[in-house]
Write an enzyme that holds these catalytic residues in place. Sequence first.
Site, PDB file in Angstrom:
ATOM      1  N   GLY A   1       0.831  -1.203   0.000  1.00 47.25           N
ATOM      2  CA  GLY A   1       0.000   0.000   0.000  1.00 47.25           C
ATOM      3  C   GLY A   1       0.863   1.249   0.000  1.00 47.25           C
ATOM      4  O   GLY A   1       0.551   2.238  -0.674  1.00 47.25           O
TER       5      GLY A   1
ATOM      6  N   ASP B   1       1.361  -0.330  13.161  1.00 44.93           N
ATOM      7  CA  ASP B   1       1.782  -1.620  12.592  1.00 44.93           C
ATOM      8  C   ASP B   1       2.170  -2.629  13.672  1.00 44.93           C
ATOM      9  O   ASP B   1       2.339  -3.814  13.384  1.00 44.93           O
ATOM     10  CB  ASP B   1       2.964  -1.412  11.633  1.00 44.93           C
ATOM     11  CG  ASP B   1       2.549  -0.618  10.400  1.00 44.93           C
ATOM     12  OD1 ASP B   1       1.344  -0.603  10.073  1.00 44.93           O
ATOM     13  OD2 ASP B   1       3.425   0.001   9.770  1.00 44.93           O
TER      14      ASP B   1
HETATM   15  C1  S3P Z   1       3.191   3.805   6.281  1.00 41.55           C
HETATM   16  C2  S3P Z   1       2.118   4.347   6.923  1.00 41.55           C
HETATM   17  C3  S3P Z   1       1.125   3.548   7.662  1.00 41.55           C
HETATM   18  C4  S3P Z   1       1.649   2.165   7.987  1.00 41.55           C
HETATM   19  C5  S3P Z   1       2.300   1.527   6.809  1.00 41.55           C
HETATM   20  C6  S3P Z   1       3.473   2.353   6.338  1.00 41.55           C
HETATM   21  C7  S3P Z   1       4.108   4.688   5.547  1.00 41.55           C
HETATM   22  O1  S3P Z   1      -0.030   3.417   6.871  1.00 41.55           O
HETATM   23  O2  S3P Z   1       0.601   1.350   8.458  1.00 41.55           O
HETATM   24  O3  S3P Z   1       2.758   0.224   7.133  1.00 41.55           O
HETATM   25  O4  S3P Z   1       5.232   4.260   5.215  1.00 41.55           O
HETATM   26  O5  S3P Z   1       3.727   5.835   5.294  1.00 41.55           O
HETATM   27  P1  S3P Z   1      -1.171   4.566   6.814  1.00 41.55           P
HETATM   28  O6  S3P Z   1      -0.611   5.760   6.169  1.00 41.55           O
HETATM   29  O7  S3P Z   1      -2.269   3.952   6.002  1.00 41.55           O
HETATM   30  O8  S3P Z   1      -1.579   4.786   8.234  1.00 41.55           O
END
Ligand code: S3P
Length: 435
Positions: A98, A322
Amino acid sequence: MSSDTITVSRAAHGLHGTITVPGDKSISHRVAILGALAQGSMNVRNYLCSEDCLNTLRAMQQLGALVTPSDCPQNFTLTGTGMHPQAPAHDIDCGNSGTGMRLMAGVLAALPFSSRMYGDPSLSSRPMKRIIDPLERMGARITACGTKPGCAPLQINGCQLTPTHYELPMASAQVKSAVLLAGMFCEGTTSVHQPAVTRDHTERLFRHFNIPCTISDDGLDISVTGPVNITAADITIPGDISSAAFWLVAASIVPDSNITLRQVGLNPTRDAVITVLRRMGADITITNEHTDGEPYGDITVRSPRKLLATEVYPHEIPNLIDEIPVLAVAAAFAEGTTSIRNAAELRVKESDRITTTVTNLRAMGAEVEEFDDGLAVTGGKPLHGATLESYHDHRIAMGFLMAGLNADGETTLLNCANINTSYPGFREHLQALTH
Ligand code: S3P
């Protein structure tokens, strides 16, 4: 059993030894993206060579960045495109990530060509509207083509964007970063307001690369003024505190443990797992602290006399989002009821981490209550081993292997291949610390 399966049993003599966890995932993605846009070459040290971050690096190679040696060991030279990437020849595979997809969307939306990003089934069911909305306000043309509405694949028809001010509806570093990365290409100032402080790696890297950026004293308002030029600058990435968290919990729940984790990132927007574990009674000592853009240090963990339940406060949630599955495991070994609320974001991670954590804790005999926005774990009752699903989620797999290190009988985690998305070398570290 397949090689995707890992079985553990009680670590009868505790965990012992010193390891260096791999490089930080969030920082690695950002270094690949910003380095690929920089003018000139930089040495990157301790990049996370996990599937997620390799996918982002390969995407940057498709955009014209040069990586030498090209197969990415942890240390390599990255030569950027001076803010002029080329159109990718193929659709971009983001795998399970993601972060990779959402951050790259901010860049691709601002470039003068079309591109398409896709991912695995888990990523294809995660919400992308959260980045499409603010980027569309900047003039971006992004279509979510997935079978599930608002989900990947993303078709991006890049164009010149205009600055915006965006009030984030949720505390998400990915959304914040997508907007700020897009803002680098705009004429003028792009700003965001976040409802709570989220990991600030993008902002720190903006400083590292001398990108004009302002941050309010409370850390909630951030702006970038473009169009920017990025000059390549060598960087060393600290160890990932989210990977270290598994061992912090393991050594805190397994009696007779004494381990040291070297050069772990200690960014104050990421370290609440340490704060909360200490509040529960964990014996955690930090030494050799340094700051090189990001703070880092060595962490020693010894088994505490006992762990006590705690409440995780709302402002801590983005700072340990996380780590919640493995913190819930720690809570199962702590006397009293630990409550973790205001964490509905967990439902849209690699798995629905509220349900998957609750299901696996119950399967091991723990007392757990599930809420829309979190869970409450009443600890103290011994856990028993079980055969558990990982739900194709690396943090569920690793978190419950830690539980198995202090459970009766054997604990088997099925479909663990996903561990490679964030923690290559995990099995070797498990072996080294428990034998
Ligand atoms: C991340 C932000 C978090 C985290 C993901 C990594 C990042 O997600 O859970 O593992 O590197 O910006 P969200 O932005 O959806 O909270």
